[in-house]
Each structure stands twice: as structure tokens, then as C-alpha cells.
Design a protein around this motif. Structure first.
Motif: not given
Length: 427
Positions: A171-183, A191-198
């Protein structure tokens, strides 16, 4: 309940199969790796055992989510995160095991992202409280809640219930997995990204702390995800609650209350989950109806679907209109809106008549079609050559007489008034 060995439940065949089927049902776009939902089954057949082993040994590493920004109706953007389909599958498998555990803890007045609960139930509960002597409302808006959740605070709360280190780790790994913005990769420190199943479950885990605090203070409230309203009996009490709960949310949970959007008001002054409230002097109580902003948004969408310059058939326009009408009525059916539906019906028919008038193109064709629809030859020909007076023709003239509600119904158009009468839920 013993929660120290949950990972084997997560990895059970039945749970994983159910997670796969749910991800497929949800559909959705591809993540950063480009894999689609349609490709997930074949991938899991080949790599499923490897994924299970990585989860058992804490070697599973989620990929960054793909950032998507969608515009908000009131301005600004909402940041959504699109995980890869494999990560969505794993998140779903974890969420299915955790949800029943946390459901036992969640407050009865929390309605968002929970099994067998919906926004309409939250509105009905709010009405019940308003009509039980609570004449003032504390409307608390959390600023960018999903983007500001403190990971350490969330995991501390999470860890009070869940004792399985393997589950806590993933669960913590999902929280800190990061985001890709324009490569470009960007760390997710909070934060916990809106869009994830959990993410919805984690949001409720965090905000359940607010629910418990409100219950401990004996306050009546309704919460749908991060939309929170608290009902009290006086203006003084409302001001006091606003200050103290704001302090609790910001100091104890590390979240931010939006001071500009949060307010204290009478029920008729607030907008909650798209609904507005008004006092019915005959029934001697508050009732709900679509908020004027919700009605304005419907009109805007309706006008796009009935644009004369949109190069699709009128049959297709009616099909898309019906989808909009049914979805809107099904959401707002608990509200009082008979008059609003009648007005919107009239506007829809008027705009469709203009689409049909344009589709007929030439004066000769317009006259011929009007005659077919029962207009006298003389009136039909004089109408066909009216030039640019389309609004008059379609609102009060021959088209209004020829293209009636009944004819549009036979053409396939759903009447808002009739559909509302069928679906209405009294409150």
C-alpha cells in the motif's frame, strides 16, 4: 479480527479472479506502459505467478501513474492518476480484502465510495437532519484533498487496523509510486492519486478520523468522500464548529480546509452533491432539488448535443440526448423538479425543431415536409420562405404545430417530464 496474515487472502485464486473481472468491467485507459485492459488477461496468464511471488516477498514495484488533468466546471483542473492495468489489478485485489475490514469501522453517515451506498442517500440523510431542527449548516470544503494526504499520517491510521507487513508495504509503495507528467517523472511525496482502485478506500480511512471526532462531539453530519456538511441549531454553534473542526482537520490530519469555499449558511444557501435545498411552506420542511448550477450545466450539455452545425444525424443527436436525460434524471430523481423538467423539455424540443428545419435545407423540401406533417399548403409555402426567422418558425410557428411532442416521442426522444414521473423517488 486477526489482520496479521492478509496477503494470502489477497493472493487467493478466487480473490485474484474477482479483481481481474472488476478491472475488465471498469475498462479505463492504459497507463504509462500502454497496456490495455484487453491485453491484461494474456499478460496475467504468462506472468501471474511471478506477480504473486513478488507480492509475497515485497519485491513488487508499482509503475508511476499517468497524470491526466480534466477541467472543473467552476474553473481549474482536477488531477487524475491512471495506474497501469496490472497495478489496477493488484490494487483491486488488495482493496477487496481490506474493504470488509474497514467497513466495520466506518461511520453510518459516510456514503462515498462504499458498497451499496450512494450520493442520493447522503442527500436524503441531510434532509432528514435539516427537518429535525438543524437550521444551520457548516459546509466544509477540503482543498485538493486527494493531492494533499500526508502519507505518514495515513499509514499510521492504516496500521492501527492492518497488521500484515506485506500488505502495509505494498500500500505504501502505491502511495509513493510517482507520476509521469509529459514523459517526466515526479515523486509523490504526498497525496493518493484519484483514479487508483485503492484510493477511495484510503481516502475513507483518513476521513473516518473526522467522522469519529464529530461523533465524539455529538454533532450530526453527512459525508460523501471529502464533501462534508455538519448540521447544527444556531449560527453561534455553526461558527464555533467551523473553527474547531477546521483546526482539527488541519492540525491533526495535516489536510487543508479551503477557506474561500467553506461557509456557514442556512440550508437554502448551500450546494451539496449537485443539489440545492428549499423550504416548502406547505409540507413545512426542507426539500431537495437540482441546484441552479447543475441545471445550467445540463443546459450547456444539451445545447452542445442540439447544435445545428454539428454534422451528425438527428437520430444520433436524439440518442445522445436520451443518454444525458436518463443519466441526469436517475441522479436527481429524489429532488423536486417537475417544473424544471417541463421547461427543459420545451427547450429541447425547440432546439431539435431547429435541427430538423436545417436538415430539410431547401424551401421546397421544407414546404413538402410541412405539408406531410399536416400543415396547409398555403401556410407551409409561406413558412418555407421565411428566410432567417428560424426561431419564430420553430418556437411559435408551423414547426411548433407540425413537430409535436408526440411526433418527437415517436422519433425516439425521451420526455424528461415523463421519465421523471416514472423514476421519481419522493423525499
Amino acid at each position: 479480527m486477526d489482520t496479521s496474515s492478509l496477503m494470502e487472502q489477497v493472493l487467493s485464486k478466487d480473490n485474484l479472479n474477482a479483481a481481474y473481472l472488476q478491472v475488465v468491467r471498469n475498462k479505463g485507459a492504459a497507463g504509462v506502459d500502454g497496456m490495455t485492459v484487453e491485453e491484461l488477461g494474456a499478460y496475467l496468464s504468462e506472468n501471474g505467478e511471478s506477480i504473486r511471488e513478488k507480492l509475497r516477498t515485497r519485491k513488487y514495484k508499482p509503475q508511476p501513474v499517468r497524470r491526466v488533468e480534466i477541467p472543473k466546471p467552476e474553473g481549474g483542473t482536477r488531477k487524475l492518476g491512471v495506474p497501469t492495468v496490472v497495478d489496477r489489478f493488484v490494487q483491486q485485489a488488495v482493496a477487496q480484502v481490506l474493504t470488509p475490514i474497514f467497513e466495520e469501522q466506518f461511520h453510518d453517515h459516510s456514503y462515498g465510495f462504499r458498497p451499496n451506498r450512494c450520493a442520493q442517500q447522503a442527500v436524503l440523510k441531510a434532509l432528514e437532519m435539516m427537518n429535525d431542527g438543524h437550521s444551520w449548516v457548516v459546509d466544509i470544503d477540503l482543498a485538493k484533498f486527494f493531492d494533499t494526504v500526508d502519507h505518514d499520517k495515513l499509514m499510521t491510521i492504516f496500521g492501527r487496523t492492518i497488521k500484515d507487513g506485506d500488505v502495509i508495504s505494498v500500500v505504501r509503495k502505491f502511495l509513493v509510486s510517482g507520476v509521469m507528467i509529459d514523459d517526466e517523472y515526479e515523486d509523490t511525496i504526498v497525496g493518493t492519486p484519484q483514479g487508483g482502485n485503492i484510493s477511495p478506500l484510503l481516502a475513507n480511512v483518513m476521513l473516518n478520523e473526522v467522522d469519529k471526532e464529530l461523533e465524539a462531539r455529538g454533532l450530526d453530519f453527512v459525508r460523501y468522500a471529502d464533501d462534508l456538511i455538519i448540521m447544527v441549531g444556531s449560527r453561534q454553534a455553526a461558527d464555533r464548529v467551523m473553527k474547531s473542526i477546521t483546526r482539527f482537520i488541519e492540525e491533526r490530519l495535516g489536510l487543508k480546509v479551503n477557506g474561500e469555499k467553506s461557509k456557514v449558511d442556512k440550508p437554502k444557501g448551500i450546494k451539496y452533491l449537485g443539489f440545492g435545498f428549499y423550504y416548502d411552506s406547505f409540507a413545512k420542511g426542507y426539500k431537495a432539488r437540482p441546484h441552479p448550477k447543475a441545471a445550467a450545466k445540463f443546459r450547456e450539455q444539451m445545447k452542445k448535443l442540439t447544435c445545428r452545425s454539428w454534422g451528425v444525424s438527428n437520430g444520433y443527436k436524439v440518442k445522445k440526448l436520451n443518454q444525458l436525460i436518463r443519466g441526469w434524471i436517475n441522479y436527481f430523481k429524489i429532488g423536486s423538479m417537475k417544473g424544471l423538467c417541463e421547461r427543459l423539455d420545451s427547450q429541447i424540443r425547440y432546439r431539435l425543431r431547429m435541427c430538423i428545419w436545417k436538415h430539410w435545407k431547401t424551401p421546397q423540401n421544407r414546404a413538402k415536409n410541412l405539408i406531410k406533417l399536416g400543415i396547409s399548403r398555403k401556410y407551409a409555402w409561406s413558412t418555407a420562405y421565411t428566410g432567417a426567422r428560424i426561431a419564430y418558425v420553430c418556437q411559435r410557428g408551423a414547426m411548433n404545430v407540425a413537430v409535436t411532442k408526440e411526433r418527437l416521442t415517436r422519433f425516439g426522444l425521451v420526455s424528461m417530464s415523463d421519465y421523471y414521473a416514472e423514476r421519481r423517488v419522493t423525499c
